[in-house]
Design a protein around this motif. Sequence first.
Motif, PDB file in Angstrom:
ATOM      1  N   ARG A 504     -10.723  -8.774   2.391  1.00 22.64           N
ATOM      2  CA  ARG A 504     -10.733  -7.546   1.585  1.00 22.64           C
ATOM      3  C   ARG A 504     -10.825  -7.942   0.111  1.00 22.64           C
ATOM      4  N   ALA A 505     -12.039  -7.919  -0.387  1.00 26.15           N
ATOM      5  CA  ALA A 505     -12.320  -8.421  -1.733  1.00 26.15           C
ATOM      6  C   ALA A 505     -11.458  -7.789  -2.826  1.00 26.15           C
ATOM      7  N   PRO A 506     -11.122  -6.474  -2.745  1.00 26.21           N
ATOM      8  CA  PRO A 506     -10.298  -5.917  -3.832  1.00 26.21           C
ATOM      9  C   PRO A 506      -8.959  -6.625  -4.004  1.00 26.21           C
ATOM     10  N   TYR A 507      -8.356  -7.098  -2.922  1.00 24.94           N
ATOM     11  CA  TYR A 507      -7.075  -7.789  -3.050  1.00 24.94           C
ATOM     12  C   TYR A 507      -7.259  -9.163  -3.683  1.00 24.94           C
ATOM     13  N   LEU A 508      -8.329  -9.834  -3.335  1.00 23.44           N
ATOM     14  CA  LEU A 508      -8.613 -11.110  -3.991  1.00 23.44           C
ATOM     15  C   LEU A 508      -8.845 -10.879  -5.483  1.00 23.44           C
ATOM     16  N   ARG A 509      -9.533  -9.766  -5.791  1.00 21.68           N
ATOM     17  CA  ARG A 509      -9.779  -9.430  -7.199  1.00 21.68           C
ATOM     18  C   ARG A 509      -8.472  -9.166  -7.930  1.00 21.68           C
ATOM     19  N   LEU A 510      -7.568  -8.437  -7.270  1.00 28.23           N
ATOM     20  CA  LEU A 510      -6.282  -8.147  -7.893  1.00 28.23           C
ATOM     21  C   LEU A 510      -5.568  -9.447  -8.265  1.00 28.23           C
ATOM     22  N   LEU A 511      -5.532 -10.400  -7.333  1.00 22.82           N
ATOM     23  CA  LEU A 511      -4.834 -11.664  -7.585  1.00 22.82           C
ATOM     24  C   LEU A 511      -5.508 -12.438  -8.716  1.00 22.82           C
ATOM     25  N   GLN A 512      -6.820 -12.280  -8.838  1.00 20.10           N
ATOM     26  CA  GLN A 512      -7.514 -12.951  -9.942  1.00 20.10           C
ATOM     27  C   GLN A 512      -7.288 -12.228 -11.268  1.00 20.10           C
ATOM     28  N   GLU A 513      -7.360 -10.887 -11.222  1.00 17.95           N
ATOM     29  CA  GLU A 513      -7.195 -10.117 -12.447  1.00 17.95           C
ATOM     30  C   GLU A 513      -5.775 -10.236 -12.990  1.00 17.95           C
ATOM     31  N   TYR A 514      -4.812 -10.389 -12.093  1.00 18.72           N
ATOM     32  CA  TYR A 514      -3.411 -10.463 -12.490  1.00 18.72           C
ATOM     33  C   TYR A 514      -2.778 -11.736 -11.924  1.00 18.72           C
ATOM     34  N   PRO A 515      -3.102 -12.892 -12.477  1.00 21.91           N
ATOM     35  CA  PRO A 515      -2.570 -14.142 -11.922  1.00 21.91           C
ATOM     36  C   PRO A 515      -1.045 -14.208 -11.952  1.00 21.91           C
ATOM     37  N   GLN A 516      -0.404 -13.387 -12.811  1.00 21.65           N
ATOM     38  CA  GLN A 516       1.057 -13.400 -12.845  1.00 21.65           C
ATOM     39  C   GLN A 516       1.658 -12.899 -11.538  1.00 21.65           C
ATOM     40  N   THR A 517       0.856 -12.177 -10.720  1.00 24.32           N
ATOM     41  CA  THR A 517       1.396 -11.707  -9.438  1.00 24.32           C
ATOM     42  C   THR A 517       1.694 -12.866  -8.499  1.00 24.32           C
ATOM     43  N   LEU A 518       1.018 -14.002  -8.681  1.00 20.94           N
ATOM     44  CA  LEU A 518       1.279 -15.149  -7.800  1.00 20.94           C
ATOM     45  C   LEU A 518       2.730 -15.618  -7.915  1.00 20.94           C
ATOM     46  N   ASP A 543       0.068  -4.163  -5.423  1.00 19.54           N
ATOM     47  CA  ASP A 543       0.007  -3.380  -6.657  1.00 19.54           C
ATOM     48  C   ASP A 543       1.388  -3.181  -7.269  1.00 19.54           C
ATOM     49  N   GLU A 544       2.418  -3.154  -6.428  1.00 18.04           N
ATOM     50  CA  GLU A 544       3.774  -2.935  -6.934  1.00 18.04           C
ATOM     51  C   GLU A 544       4.241  -4.096  -7.805  1.00 18.04           C
ATOM     52  N   LEU A 545       3.621  -5.271  -7.630  1.00 20.46           N
ATOM     53  CA  LEU A 545       4.064  -6.460  -8.357  1.00 20.46           C
ATOM     54  C   LEU A 545       3.557  -6.511  -9.794  1.00 20.46           C
ATOM     55  N   LEU A 546       2.658  -5.581 -10.136  1.00 18.88           N
ATOM     56  CA  LEU A 546       1.999  -5.683 -11.436  1.00 18.88           C
ATOM     57  C   LEU A 546       2.904  -5.302 -12.589  1.00 18.88           C
ATOM     58  N   ASP A 547       3.857  -4.422 -12.334  1.00 18.22           N
ATOM     59  CA  ASP A 547       4.701  -3.923 -13.424  1.00 18.22           C
ATOM     60  C   ASP A 547       6.163  -4.204 -13.112  1.00 18.22           C
ATOM     61  N   PRO A 548       6.703  -5.335 -13.582  1.00 17.51           N
ATOM     62  CA  PRO A 548       8.117  -5.637 -13.328  1.00 17.51           C
ATOM     63  C   PRO A 548       9.044  -4.545 -13.836  1.00 17.51           C
ATOM     64  N   LEU A 551       9.060  -2.251 -10.948  1.00 19.36           N
ATOM     65  CA  LEU A 551       9.494  -2.921  -9.721  1.00 19.36           C
ATOM     66  C   LEU A 551      11.003  -3.047  -9.649  1.00 19.36           C
ATOM     67  N   TYR A 552      11.633  -3.309 -10.774  1.00 22.74           N
ATOM     68  CA  TYR A 552      13.066  -3.591 -10.773  1.00 22.74           C
ATOM     69  C   TYR A 552      13.916  -2.430 -11.288  1.00 22.74           C
ATOM     70  N   VAL A 553      13.346  -1.226 -11.306  1.00 30.00           N
ATOM     71  CA  VAL A 553      14.112  -0.046 -11.711  1.00 30.00           C
ATOM     72  C   VAL A 553      14.604   0.670 -10.459  1.00 30.00           C
ATOM     73  N   GLU A 554      15.912   0.928 -10.394  1.00 29.49           N
ATOM     74  CA  GLU A 554      16.454   1.629  -9.231  1.00 29.49           C
ATOM     75  C   GLU A 554      15.858   3.027  -9.136  1.00 29.49           C
ATOM     76  N   PRO A 555      15.686   3.533  -7.918  1.00 26.66           N
ATOM     77  CA  PRO A 555      15.009   4.820  -7.738  1.00 26.66           C
ATOM     78  C   PRO A 555      15.788   5.989  -8.331  1.00 26.66           C
ATOM     79  N   ASP A 556      15.038   6.951  -8.857  1.00 29.16           N
ATOM     80  CA  ASP A 556      15.568   8.264  -9.207  1.00 29.16           C
ATOM     81  C   ASP A 556      15.081   9.186  -8.086  1.00 29.16           C
TER      82      ASP A 556
END
Length: 892
Positions: A504-518, A543-548, A551-556
Amino acid sequence: MTPANPAILLEQAATYSRWLATRLAADPELSSEIVANLDRPCTREEMLARLRAADLADDDVLGRALRRLRQWVLARLMVRDLAGLADLAEVTACMTDLAEIAVQAGLDLLHADLAALHGQPLDASGRPQQMIVVGMGKLGGRELNVSSDIDLVFVYPEDGETAGPRRIGNHEFFVRLGKRLINLLNEATAEGFVFRVDMRLRPYGDSGPLAVSLAMLEQYFYTQAREWERYAWIKGRALTGERIEELEQLKRPFVFRRYLDYGAFAAMRELHAQIRREVTRRDKADDIKLGPGGIREIEFIAQVFQLIRGGRESELQARPTRLILARLAEHRHLPGETAAYLDEAYVFLRNLEHRLQYLDDAQTQRLPANDEDRLRLAQAMGYADWPAFIVRLEAFRRRVSEHFEQVFGAPQEDQSGHPLAGLWLQPDELATARLAELGFGAPAAVLARLRALRASHRYKALPAASQSALDALLAPMLEVAAGFANPDDTLTRMLDLLEAVSGRAPYLRLLQEYPQTLAQIARLASASPWAAQYLRQRPHLLDELLDPGTLYVEPDWDAARAELAARLAELKGDVERQMDELRHFKHSATFRLLAQDLAGRLSIERLSDHLSALADSLVAATLDLVWESFRERHRERPAFAVIAYGKLGGKELGYASDLDLVFLHDDDHPEAQAIYARLAKRLITWLSTPTAAGVLYDTDVRLRPDGAAGLLVSSLAAFADYQRHQAWTWEHQALTRARYCCGDTEVGRRFEALRAAILRLPRDAAKLRADVLAMRQKMRDCHPNPSALFDVKHDAGGLVDVEFTVQYLVLAHAHAHPELTANLGNIGLLRRCAELGLLPEDIALPAADAYRELRRLQHRTKLQGAEHARVAPEEAEAASRAVRALWEAVFG
């Protein structure tokens, strides 16, 4: 706002605009009309009234009327804008209204003229058809500038024939209609033009047919359309015609993919590079639209997020650029200050664009070269001179370019310079030595795994671009995995994920576009094989990993429930997509909790509270959807409640827990029992049916009265009678952990009152003790432990011993101490028993701490992927000892 002296404002505008000065000289009446009406915006109704006042006998007359209308609108709008009476929104809305009116008026007259000759173009059912004129670009977005061309696409519903006297095919009819409409609007006469028309965005561009049917358009979208055309169709909007919803249904999935499409970055980046090359080639660095930091870069920033996320977030399917910037900030896809600055820059640049075009009514975005026009322009923008203006302009363009580069900065696709690049291609001795140096414990096995992945059939079947993307990710994966204490396991789990998403190329693209997700993936993979598997089975969660920050905010949960309700409302009538949306919502929320859990930010109690709140929210939302679509509804809201038992009832839910549910109603309708039984079955189906997004929850309804042999739904009266006269002791034990989950609040309130009354009944202490001990032994017999490990849940001194003890204490003493019926959880109830003197503090408090520790051990083993929650006896010795002391104190 009333201008102080309209005549002076008109004179000032004519001094600025050579076009306006020429028009006023040619038409003296225009001056008085502008002065008389300058105090208010030009409305759509006024434009239509002026057209109706003309005798539109044929297209020549209509053409002259439209050209005069444009002159009147543009002159008045120009004066208002230059005088500061009109803002950008008024200017663009006014020009868009003018274009829409011109297109519709031309189409109406020309269609009638053609139909008189050839008959109406009919569809398969014999109904007349109208042409759908699609406005693209700024016209589609209702952002038209004052001297813009209009980008159009002509679509008609179906092929067929006209009804004739001189029959022709529908295609020929609409092509002729389109040509005449273009000529009507586009032809330059002594009175100018109405709008320049650009048809290059139609399917196949200049080489394509001038008009296409809906069927042709659909085939083009899915077989021939290029990636950049998705960008173009974001703003596509039907201006005329019928069956517009059919067009939207074709366009929507073409533009807005249902998955998160990170391939859009590369496509938009390449389109922008082409534009930049063209700008350089034509020496257009001073072009405020296409040049660096120009209007187009702001539009690209907004639209790339639309392409990526619009399929999942329908609020991003809007067309106006400024609205999208605001929504990107609301959804936290752009920082609020960034979106605000881009909006400010956009307004500045669009106002500048209009002032450039006011000079000569020319379609230009280039800054003037001569000093006189430069001074005019600077002063029209509110600056004393050209140097002061250019400083402000360049500041905007520089910042816009910086933001553009932050969004579109090219990923590090070429990893050839990475120190670990191609390590798997090196001789065994060199490769294993390097891996050992990095800290891998079994370097030969790691090397074999890397080589096996690249030699696999799956890898070889990938397109070349995906192979290159996967290869580029291997070196940074090795690097981040080596930074953890268990690098071999971490890398193995990361490679499992990479292999799972490789097709699934979009996921490979995501990992390339956002190397910090690794690094985020490595953190999860290192901590828990269960977490790594959860992500591997649901790669959309990357996609959830892109914005810490998110990601680390408790739910409202109030906000989350509102967001879920809004999403489900947008999918009304589409059961399959609603079921998938519920599951995606659960996956995202669970994954965020998992990340917070593994980061040590949640206690086990807090985690269970959140997982229980998530389940409550999803069961409630599902019940609402099921009742809404229920054909046998006999009332607005069902007198029906869902009661949570077991882990959900006690708010001790885990990641993979099923839901113990009981259903109650209080409805005197003669068919109520049958209606609610069908409702409950439908609810269970919605929760437990596998869809493309998986199962929402497995459910267990065996705790209802009479178990599997009993009715699926009970009336409150029948439930009360059963609990008072027929229920076994173990069913009252289960009732200690029951609570209202969702549904009718009055039924829920009455259940809670009934539960409290049942738990507070006086009981024979000896019989109660014997029944509880017998049931405990039965459970122990059902869960033998042949291993040398300690079973955290079932062994003596484990979790079940605490739960049975607390249940016994509640049933034995609630008649004297009603506060024991509160749903406090086992830890809270043990503390309450100590406060009431039912247990010594030195027994109750250590047991409460032990229960928390045993739950932590259970949770840890589950996250490590173990089938049973078993640990080395010494790990649980202290906690187990405290639980055994509790058991001895209560049962002897």
